[in-house]
Design a protein around this motif. Structure first.
Motif, PDB file in Angstrom:
ATOM      1  N   THR A  68       0.867  -1.174   0.000  1.00 57.81           N
ATOM      2  CA  THR A  68       0.000   0.000   0.000  1.00 57.81           C
ATOM      3  C   THR A  68       0.900   1.219   0.000  1.00 57.81           C
ATOM      4  O   THR A  68       1.799   1.329   0.840  1.00 57.81           O
ATOM      5  CB  THR A  68      -0.914   0.008   1.241  1.00 57.81           C
ATOM      6  N   SER A  98      -5.401  -3.707 -12.905  1.00 58.36           N
ATOM      7  CA  SER A  98      -6.128  -4.964 -12.729  1.00 58.36           C
ATOM      8  C   SER A  98      -7.452  -4.933 -13.485  1.00 58.36           C
ATOM      9  O   SER A  98      -7.993  -3.867 -13.800  1.00 58.36           O
ATOM     10  CB  SER A  98      -6.392  -5.240 -11.252  1.00 58.36           C
ATOM     11  N   VAL A 100     -10.346  -5.517 -12.447  1.00 60.77           N
ATOM     12  CA  VAL A 100     -11.398  -4.861 -11.650  1.00 60.77           C
ATOM     13  C   VAL A 100     -11.444  -3.356 -11.898  1.00 60.77           C
ATOM     14  O   VAL A 100     -12.519  -2.764 -11.920  1.00 60.77           O
ATOM     15  CB  VAL A 100     -11.159  -5.145 -10.139  1.00 60.77           C
ATOM     16  N   LEU A 101     -10.287  -2.736 -12.095  1.00 65.26           N
ATOM     17  CA  LEU A 101     -10.223  -1.277 -12.250  1.00 65.26           C
ATOM     18  C   LEU A 101     -10.339  -0.797 -13.696  1.00 65.26           C
ATOM     19  O   LEU A 101     -10.386   0.409 -13.930  1.00 65.26           O
ATOM     20  CB  LEU A 101      -8.910  -0.745 -11.660  1.00 65.26           C
ATOM     21  N   GLU A 104     -13.047   1.761 -14.488  1.00 64.49           N
ATOM     22  CA  GLU A 104     -13.058   2.987 -13.685  1.00 64.49           C
ATOM     23  C   GLU A 104     -12.728   4.210 -14.531  1.00 64.49           C
ATOM     24  O   GLU A 104     -12.033   4.118 -15.534  1.00 64.49           O
ATOM     25  CB  GLU A 104     -12.030   2.887 -12.549  1.00 64.49           C
ATOM     26  N   ALA A 114      -2.872   3.684  -2.878  1.00 67.18           N
ATOM     27  CA  ALA A 114      -2.989   2.608  -3.861  1.00 67.18           C
ATOM     28  C   ALA A 114      -2.586   1.270  -3.263  1.00 67.18           C
ATOM     29  O   ALA A 114      -1.608   1.169  -2.529  1.00 67.18           O
ATOM     30  CB  ALA A 114      -2.115   2.910  -5.077  1.00 67.18           C
ATOM     31  N   SER A 115      -3.360   0.255  -3.594  1.00 74.64           N
ATOM     32  CA  SER A 115      -3.022  -1.120  -3.247  1.00 74.64           C
ATOM     33  C   SER A 115      -2.468  -1.751  -4.520  1.00 74.64           C
ATOM     34  O   SER A 115      -3.140  -1.763  -5.560  1.00 74.64           O
ATOM     35  CB  SER A 115      -4.272  -1.847  -2.766  1.00 74.64           C
ATOM     36  N   LEU A 136      -4.269  -2.708  -7.972  1.00 74.42           N
ATOM     37  CA  LEU A 136      -5.446  -3.450  -7.543  1.00 74.42           C
ATOM     38  C   LEU A 136      -6.594  -2.550  -7.098  1.00 74.42           C
ATOM     39  O   LEU A 136      -7.764  -2.854  -7.352  1.00 74.42           O
ATOM     40  CB  LEU A 136      -5.081  -4.394  -6.386  1.00 74.42           C
ATOM     41  N   GLU A 137      -6.247  -1.469  -6.402  1.00 75.35           N
ATOM     42  CA  GLU A 137      -7.280  -0.607  -5.824  1.00 75.35           C
ATOM     43  C   GLU A 137      -6.705   0.780  -5.578  1.00 75.35           C
ATOM     44  O   GLU A 137      -5.526   0.900  -5.238  1.00 75.35           O
ATOM     45  CB  GLU A 137      -7.731  -1.221  -4.501  1.00 75.35           C
ATOM     46  N   LYS A 139      -7.752   4.729  -3.705  1.00 75.77           N
ATOM     47  CA  LYS A 139      -8.679   5.606  -2.960  1.00 75.77           C
ATOM     48  C   LYS A 139      -8.154   7.018  -3.104  1.00 75.77           C
ATOM     49  O   LYS A 139      -6.956   7.266  -2.836  1.00 75.77           O
ATOM     50  CB  LYS A 139      -8.703   5.238  -1.478  1.00 75.77           C
TER      51      LYS A 139
END
Length: 141
Positions: A68, A98, A100-101, A104, A114-115, A136-137, A139
Motif C-alpha cells: 500500500t 487490474s 477490476v479497475l 473505472e 494505492a493497493s 489493484l485498488e 482511494k
C-alpha cells in the motif's frame, strides 16, 4: 525447481563446480561402497554437466506481495491498461491495471492511496531481478 529448496551459497558453489568441470572438459566417475556391501557408481558426463548448468541458469524464485503506497497517480493508459504513480517517497511505480479497475474513470493527477501487487522474479545464479506491478485498488485522498 529443485535447486530453490537448497541453501543459495551451496547452490552457487555447486554451479561454479559444474562450470569448472564444463570449462575444463572434465567428466567424473564416482564409485563408493558402504559397510553393508552396497556399491554404487555415478557418472557425470559432459552432456549431463551441460544440462545441469542450463537448468540452473533457468532457475528462478518468484515472490508476490501486496503493498500500500500513498502518492500521485500521474498517468493512465486505458488502451494498454497501464498506470504511472509517483509515491510520496518519490519512487516511480508503473505497471498494469487490474481487471477490476479497467472500467473505472480516472482523474489525473490525483493524490491516492494505492493497493498494488508487487511480483519479483529473481534468477538464483545471476542474481538478476525483475519486478512488475499490478494496480489493484485506489482511494482518492
Amino acid at each position: 525447481r529443485v535447486m530453490s529448496d537448497f541453501n543459495l551459497r551451496a547452490t552457487k558453489a555447486y554451479y561454479e563446480f559444474l562450470n569448472m568441470l564444463n570449462n575444463e572438459k572434465i567428466e567424473l566417475i564416482a564409485e563408493w561402497a558402504s559397510p553393508n556391501s552396497q556399491y554404487s557408481i555415478s557418472h557425470l558426463s559432459s552432456r549431463v554437466i551441460s544440462e545441469a548448468i542450463e537448468a540452473m541458469n533457468k532457475e528462478t524464485k518468484n515472490e508476490e506481495r501486496i503493498i500500500t503506497v500513498n502518492g500521485q497517480l500521474v498517468g493512465v493508459n486505458i488502451k494498454q491498461n497501464r498506470f504511472n504513480l509517483i509515491t510520496d517517497k518519490d519512487e516511480h511505480i508503473h505497471g498494469k491495471i487490474s481487471e477490476v479497475l479497467r472500467k473505472e474513470k480516472f482523474t489525473i493527477p490525483l493524490k491516492v492511496e494505492a493497493s498494488i501487487k508487487e511480483a519479483t522474479e529473481s534468477n538464483l545464479m545471476s542474481g538478476k531481478e525483475s519486478v512488475s506491478y499490478v494496480l489493484l485498488e485506489i482511494k482518492a485522498l
